[in-house]
Every structure is written in structure tokens, then in C-alpha cells.
Design a protein around this motif. Structure first.
Motif, mmCIF file in Angstrom:
data_model
loop_
_atom_site.group_PDB
_atom_site.id
_atom_site.type_symbol
_atom_site.label_atom_id
_atom_site.label_comp_id
_atom_site.label_asym_id
_atom_site.label_seq_id
_atom_site.Cartn_x
_atom_site.Cartn_y
_atom_site.Cartn_z
ATOM 1 N N SER A 225 -61.728 7.469 132.819
ATOM 2 C CA SER A 225 -62.515 7.920 133.971
ATOM 3 C C SER A 225 -62.577 9.437 134.098
ATOM 4 O O SER A 225 -63.375 9.957 134.892
ATOM 5 C CB SER A 225 -61.946 7.326 135.263
ATOM 6 N N SER A 226 -61.762 10.180 133.355
ATOM 7 C CA SER A 226 -61.841 11.637 133.388
ATOM 8 C C SER A 226 -62.610 12.199 132.203
ATOM 9 O O SER A 226 -62.877 13.398 132.141
ATOM 10 C CB SER A 226 -60.429 12.251 133.427
ATOM 11 N N ASP A 227 -62.958 11.334 131.265
ATOM 12 C CA ASP A 227 -63.717 11.739 130.095
ATOM 13 C C ASP A 227 -64.546 10.525 129.691
ATOM 14 O O ASP A 227 -64.120 9.391 129.871
ATOM 15 C CB ASP A 227 -62.783 12.154 128.956
ATOM 16 N N PHE A 228 -65.714 10.730 129.137
ATOM 17 C CA PHE A 228 -66.610 9.612 128.860
ATOM 18 C C PHE A 228 -66.226 8.977 127.524
ATOM 19 O O PHE A 228 -66.820 9.271 126.476
ATOM 20 C CB PHE A 228 -68.057 10.073 128.848
ATOM 21 N N LYS B 188 -69.470 2.123 134.474
ATOM 22 C CA LYS B 188 -69.756 3.076 135.541
ATOM 23 C C LYS B 188 -68.884 4.311 135.320
ATOM 24 O O LYS B 188 -67.658 4.227 135.310
ATOM 25 C CB LYS B 188 -69.485 2.476 136.919
ATOM 26 N N TYR B 189 -69.538 5.466 135.131
ATOM 27 C CA TYR B 189 -68.835 6.722 134.890
ATOM 28 C C TYR B 189 -69.345 7.772 135.872
ATOM 29 O O TYR B 189 -70.552 8.004 135.967
ATOM 30 C CB TYR B 189 -69.055 7.178 133.444
ATOM 31 N N ASN B 190 -68.426 8.374 136.624
ATOM 32 C CA ASN B 190 -68.776 9.376 137.639
ATOM 33 C C ASN B 190 -69.849 8.849 138.599
ATOM 34 O O ASN B 190 -70.775 9.577 138.987
ATOM 35 C CB ASN B 190 -69.239 10.681 136.981
ATOM 36 N N GLY B 191 -69.724 7.572 138.954
ATOM 37 C CA GLY B 191 -70.613 6.988 139.942
ATOM 38 C C GLY B 191 -71.951 6.510 139.415
ATOM 39 O O GLY B 191 -72.766 5.981 140.178
ATOM 40 N N THR B 192 -72.195 6.671 138.104
ATOM 41 C CA THR B 192 -73.464 6.256 137.498
ATOM 42 C C THR B 192 -73.216 5.149 136.491
ATOM 43 O O THR B 192 -72.281 5.235 135.688
ATOM 44 C CB THR B 192 -74.142 7.444 136.790
ATOM 45 N N TYR C 164 -73.980 3.329 133.118
ATOM 46 C CA TYR C 164 -74.531 3.678 131.814
ATOM 47 C C TYR C 164 -74.645 2.433 130.948
ATOM 48 O O TYR C 164 -73.786 1.550 130.998
ATOM 49 C CB TYR C 164 -73.636 4.685 131.086
#
Length: 230
Positions: free
Chosen positions: A42-45, A205-209, A211
Motif C-alpha cells: 500500500s505504500s508502493d504500487f 485499489k491503490y491510493n483510493g483508486t 486499477y
């Protein structure tokens, strides 16, 4: 592109890398394995798919932030541990296959830690287990990656087309937390990438989006990519 054997693939950032050959030594399962699922840093994709029922590529990592991917050949599982053998590592400049390379993935109910020493360098990924991919009905539509302009069109019947460096057309079929893919690539920037592919689509879901990410490959080529859900 400097090095050689591609086992399976991914579609990331419309990048293309590839070159050939794979072997499958099979996977084995003992006891009640707890690790199957999708994981996310969650801190890096970075994402990981774990599916111990697959005889080929039961674990794959797509590190989209660093434009690199890791596919294992086979694995043995017991309880909360998966030990993999054979790996193909690829980034935007080089692809290497190591048929004897082992990695160890250790799982809890909510996390995975993947460790290995590759070419005298430590590889460590820690990720949290995340939700299963969205239902097909929720990803129907056209999704555009603003970084490269590629478009991902997914239809209600499971057919899809990705237009980027290649035109990739195929079908999705739900398989647990992700979708199995059968596809054909045509009109590629390099004709060596034209052909039939198999692999997987998933959503995270990454940073609220949300993908959509793709993992595609064959015995000679791989591709990897993602796009935000429209």
C-alpha cells in the motif's frame, strides 16, 4: 533487451520486453495452504498473485512502481509457507531466467513476506492481503492509462481489447480472486510479439483508486501493464 527466457508475462505501462523459452517442473501442495489470494504493497504500487492450484507460475509479482516483474516456475506449499523454484525477472532493460533460483513466501492471515537472494542481492517484499478482484460487471467499459495513452476496453461478455504498443484481444474468465485470460496480440510495434498469450487480469485499489492490471505471456514474449478504472 539482453537476456533470454520468458516464462509468462505481464502487461504493465504498455512496456514490452521479451525473449523465449520456458519449462514447467510442476507444483506440489501439502496440508492446508493459507496463502492463496491477491496482495498489495500500500505504500508502493506492487502486487502479488498467489494461486497454489496453478502448475505453472503459481506466484507472480508485478512491481509497477519500479517497472519490474517476477514470475516463478513452480512451488511447494505447506501450511503458511510457499517455496518456489525457478524464476524469470524482468524490468525495462533486461530479462533473466534462473531455473534453480528459490524464493520463500511466508504468510499470515493478512500478510505475505517474500524473500530471496538473487545475484548476491537481497530481495524482500512485504505486502498486505487485499480484496478479490472486482466483478466483471464493475469493470465493463473503457479505461485509459494517462501515462502512456493505452486503452483497455472490457465488455459484458468477458471479451476485451487493449490498444497500446500492440492490439491485444481476448476473453476473461473468473478464477477465484482474479480472471484467467486467453488473448491474441496483433499489430505490435515489433512483430516478434504478435501471437497467442495466456495469463491473468486482476483489480486492486491503490491510493483510493481501483486499477486493472494485466499479466500476459507465452513461450517467447511477455507484456505487463495497468490502467485506472474509469
Amino acid at each position: 533487451m539482453k537476456n533470454k527466457h520468458i516464462v509468462l508475462g505481464l502487461l504493465a505501462s504498455a512496456s514490452l520486453v521479451g525473449c523465449g523459452g520456458s519449462s514447467d517442473s510442476g507444483s506440489s501442495k501439502s496440508g492446508s495452504f493459507v496463502g492463496d489470494g491477491i496482495y498489495l504493497n500500500s505504500s508502493d504500487f506492487a502486487v502479488m498473485i498467489v494461486d497454489s492450484t496453478r502448475t505453472e507460475n503459481p506466484l507472480a509479482v508485478g512491481d509497477f512502481a519500479n517497472d519490474s516483474v517476477y514470475f516463478v516456475d513452480s512451488a511447494t506449499t505447506t501450511g503458511n509457507t510457499m517455496v518456489t523454484k525457478g524464476i524469470t525477472v524482468s524490468d525495462s532493460t533486461v530479462t533473466v531466467s534462473l531455473s534453480e533460483q528459490e524464493m520463500t513466501a511466508t504468510f499470515t492471515d493478512s500478510q505475505v513476506t517474500l524473500t530471496a537472494v538473487i545475484d548476491d542481492a537481497n530481495l524482500i517484499y512485504s505486502m498486505d492481503k487485499t480484496a478479490a478482484s472486482l466483478p466483471l460487471a464493475q469493470i465493463v467499459g473503457t479505461h485509459t492509462n494517462p501515462d502512456d495513452g493505452s486503452t483497455w476496453t472490457i465488455n459484458a461478455d468477458g471479451s476485451f481489447t487493449v490498444n497500446g504498443i500492440c492490439t491485444i484481444s481476448g476473453t476473461l474468465q473468473r478464477n477465484g480472486d482474479y480472471f484467467n485470460v486467453n488473448a491474441t496480440a496483433t499489430a505490435c510495434a515489433s512483430s516478434s510479439f504478435n501471437g497467442a498469450y495466456t495469463g491473468a487480469f486482476l483489480t486492486v485499489k491503490y491510493n483510493g483508486t481501483d486499477y486493472i492490471a494485466g499479466l500476459l505471456g507465452n513461450e517467447t514474449s511477455l507484456m505487463w501493464g495497468h490502467a485506472p478504472k474509469s
